[in-house]
Design a protein around this motif. Sequence first.
Motif, mmCIF file in Angstrom:
data_model
loop_
_atom_site.group_PDB
_atom_site.id
_atom_site.type_symbol
_atom_site.label_atom_id
_atom_site.label_comp_id
_atom_site.label_asym_id
_atom_site.label_seq_id
_atom_site.Cartn_x
_atom_site.Cartn_y
_atom_site.Cartn_z
ATOM 1 N N MET A 17 0.854 -1.185 0.000
ATOM 2 C CA MET A 17 0.000 0.000 0.000
ATOM 3 C C MET A 17 0.890 1.235 0.000
ATOM 4 O O MET A 17 1.721 1.408 0.891
ATOM 5 N N ILE A 18 0.722 2.068 -1.027
ATOM 6 C CA ILE A 18 1.625 3.198 -1.248
ATOM 7 C C ILE A 18 0.814 4.473 -1.052
ATOM 8 O O ILE A 18 -0.197 4.675 -1.719
ATOM 9 N N ILE A 19 1.263 5.328 -0.140
ATOM 10 C CA ILE A 19 0.485 6.510 0.231
ATOM 11 C C ILE A 19 1.269 7.766 -0.138
ATOM 12 O O ILE A 19 2.458 7.873 0.160
ATOM 13 N N GLY A 20 0.582 8.714 -0.773
ATOM 14 C CA GLY A 20 1.248 9.906 -1.289
ATOM 15 C C GLY A 20 1.641 10.932 -0.250
ATOM 16 O O GLY A 20 2.056 12.030 -0.592
ATOM 17 N N GLY A 21 1.525 10.605 1.018
ATOM 18 C CA GLY A 21 1.861 11.538 2.091
ATOM 19 C C GLY A 21 0.640 12.292 2.572
ATOM 20 O O GLY A 21 -0.391 12.329 1.898
ATOM 21 N N ALA A 22 0.755 12.881 3.771
ATOM 22 C CA ALA A 22 -0.304 13.730 4.333
ATOM 23 C C ALA A 22 -1.671 13.059 4.285
ATOM 24 O O ALA A 22 -2.682 13.694 3.990
ATOM 25 N N GLU A 23 -1.705 11.742 4.587
ATOM 26 C CA GLU A 23 -3.001 11.052 4.618
ATOM 27 C C GLU A 23 -3.837 11.611 5.759
ATOM 28 O O GLU A 23 -3.311 11.975 6.806
ATOM 29 N N ASP A 24 -5.127 11.691 5.523
ATOM 30 C CA ASP A 24 -6.041 12.261 6.515
ATOM 31 C C ASP A 24 -5.940 11.506 7.837
ATOM 32 O O ASP A 24 -6.030 10.281 7.879
ATOM 33 N N LYS A 25 -5.743 12.255 8.923
ATOM 34 C CA LYS A 25 -5.613 11.638 10.243
ATOM 35 C C LYS A 25 -6.697 12.116 11.196
ATOM 36 O O LYS A 25 -6.747 11.697 12.343
ATOM 37 N N LEU A 26 -7.558 13.013 10.731
ATOM 38 C CA LEU A 26 -8.521 13.633 11.640
ATOM 39 C C LEU A 26 -9.965 13.329 11.280
ATOM 40 O O LEU A 26 -10.809 13.192 12.154
ATOM 41 N N LYS A 27 -10.275 13.232 9.985
ATOM 42 C CA LYS A 27 -11.676 13.091 9.584
ATOM 43 C C LYS A 27 -12.035 11.628 9.299
ATOM 44 O O LYS A 27 -12.027 10.811 10.202
ATOM 45 N N ASP A 28 -12.327 11.296 8.057
ATOM 46 C CA ASP A 28 -12.795 9.922 7.809
ATOM 47 C C ASP A 28 -11.663 8.900 7.696
ATOM 48 O O ASP A 28 -11.916 7.710 7.692
ATOM 49 N N LYS A 29 -10.431 9.358 7.629
ATOM 50 C CA LYS A 29 -9.249 8.475 7.656
ATOM 51 C C LYS A 29 -9.392 7.288 6.703
ATOM 52 O O LYS A 29 -9.093 6.144 7.067
ATOM 53 N N ILE A 30 -9.830 7.553 5.486
ATOM 54 C CA ILE A 30 -10.100 6.471 4.526
ATOM 55 C C ILE A 30 -8.883 5.573 4.317
ATOM 56 O O ILE A 30 -8.985 4.346 4.293
ATOM 57 N N ILE A 31 -7.721 6.206 4.198
ATOM 58 C CA ILE A 31 -6.523 5.430 3.859
ATOM 59 C C ILE A 31 -6.059 4.601 5.051
ATOM 60 O O ILE A 31 -5.802 3.398 4.933
ATOM 61 N N LEU A 32 -5.976 5.245 6.216
ATOM 62 C CA LEU A 32 -5.539 4.499 7.401
ATOM 63 C C LEU A 32 -6.546 3.404 7.750
ATOM 64 O O LEU A 32 -6.163 2.312 8.184
ATOM 65 N N ALA A 33 -7.834 3.692 7.529
ATOM 66 C CA ALA A 33 -8.852 2.673 7.817
ATOM 67 C C ALA A 33 -8.665 1.454 6.915
ATOM 68 O O ALA A 33 -8.825 0.309 7.351
ATOM 69 N N ARG A 34 -8.293 1.706 5.641
ATOM 70 C CA ARG A 34 -8.061 0.574 4.748
ATOM 71 C C ARG A 34 -6.845 -0.228 5.214
ATOM 72 O O ARG A 34 -6.840 -1.461 5.178
ATOM 73 N N PHE A 35 -5.815 0.497 5.661
ATOM 74 C CA PHE A 35 -4.622 -0.188 6.170
ATOM 75 C C PHE A 35 -4.992 -1.081 7.353
ATOM 76 O O PHE A 35 -4.597 -2.249 7.421
#
Lengths: 308, 308
Positions: free
Chosen positions: A1-19
Amino acid sequence: MIIGGAEDKLKDKIILARFVKLAGGSGASVVVVSTASSLGEEATDLYRLLLRGMGVARVTGLRPLTRDQANDLDIAMALEGATGIFLTGGNQLRLSLVVGGTRLGQAIVDAHLRGAVVAGTSAGASAVSSHMMAFGASGATPKHRMAQMSAGLGLLQGIVVDQHFEQRTRLGRLLSVVAQSPSLLGLGLDEDTAAVVHHDNSLEVIGRGAITIVDGSLMVTDAFQAKGHRPMMVSGAILHSLPSGFRFDLDSRSLLPHLSEVSDRGRRLAESAGKRLHRLARAVAAEGADSFVVERKRRRKDEEEASE
Amino acid sequence: MIIGGAEDKLKDKIILARFVKLAGGSGASVVVVSTASSLGEEATDLYRLLLRGMGVARVTGLRPLTRDQANDLDIAMALEGATGIFLTGGNQLRLSLVVGGTRLGQAIVDAHLRGAVVAGTSAGASAVSSHMMAFGASGATPKHRMAQMSAGLGLLQGIVVDQHFEQRTRLGRLLSVVAQSPSLLGLGLDEDTAAVVHHDNSLEVIGRGAITIVDGSLMVTDAFQAKGHRPMMVSGAILHSLPSGFRFDLDSRSLLPHLSEVSDRGRRLAESAGKRLHRLARAVAAEGADSFVVERKRRRKDEEEASE
């Protein structure tokens, strides 16, 4: 899983939730590797807090700062049983210089092979592939000597990753690197945007921005001339810019059907052909539009059409 | 002649010198149209000073600010005998709104048809084609509703021009416009860079930066959905980034041989085939390199090779 940086950490956290989901949800055991970061343990603490808040039971940190430390047996063993590994941002060269080719580096590759999800954000994203964008200049126009590549951690082959892509205007350097290495597919990830690379080597886009894919397989270029720092000639690069929900086959270098179309197709197959024809004919008669438009409308009722 | 804005006015003035040459050198009669500019007569004065300094005998200015003025017979007649027309920068919508479809607009088209060179810089560049990028947002990633197009002056067909391309990060809006109008070829011109469009519809790049060409003929996109302002899916755009000396066929949408290769080919044809083989064989033996490398080296002795 490759993330472009500055993933949302406060609102819906879509990327971290998928992780978290890919790592096993509440049963996940995540190791945060913060070698790239200059923030010290703060980076680990941040992700520990975030991931715990999202229900992950076990989050540990690893922060080797020398190759000796990364070769330490205990450090490498710390990945045993991990279902998720998270590589923080920072400086990708520090990460690859310290970890690449060490016991820890091999342990990360092994964990990935046995099915653990490995996510890298920003610098951590750059480092996941065999060929890594080490550093370079900004700008949309490719130039000679604009970027330097080095060896990454080798979890993925055949790609080169750039991050903060739109925010830092990095198309030029990605084009120039692909022009020099057309066997590599260039991936440019916007911030708060991630590529989930599945086992079949298909890539799925999630998050707020887009992923730019540069395919140089048909490219003509003067990249071999390295003319000072002048603009580089690149002709025939194939460009894709894919927002959330779109998928791409990294092997055939081609767009795959949109996720909504895939689920829709399943539904349509279940529906009898006769019924469908009947419904379509009725819809066309009612709307005076062609079936394609009707299909799209049916799928995306919530979305406005340009022609309206 | 389409100029990406901020053409060099102090040093070697490559772009303006080409304009002067195409307009007939010291015998040129140039009309500067400054309608786009908010600087008033200052814009005209600047180019008058510059062009006179470069040996142009006759430089006059036209600055209609209303369609009535642009329909004035005297103004339209002012272009009779002009060998060069220069459209200044500023706001391309002001230029196209005032001049497009008026007597002056037609007189510019007529002058172009009878062989006068028409150059536009920045806003003036945008306005030369039938389809004009009116305005839009910056950014490398294409987004829905990112840019608006309107009708330009119609000197060139089948293209849409964007300027200050690298400096203002305009790839996204050019991609989004081409995605909506794949019959148009998108041209993005960096500052101090120009496209000389020849009568055979071949484009030649001159100046310091590069011209980005976006060909959407094989593109797959969701541009028709106009989803708010979200990222737009664009797949299979063909991208070219061409620095000075490179040429492109606007009709076939393909790269043409580099100018140095063309002149070189002439020289090689003049040289007898036997002599050439002999020389090549000697060169290969001496250098242990393949003939291709030798050819390149011979042509570009002054340029460093990447492998060296």
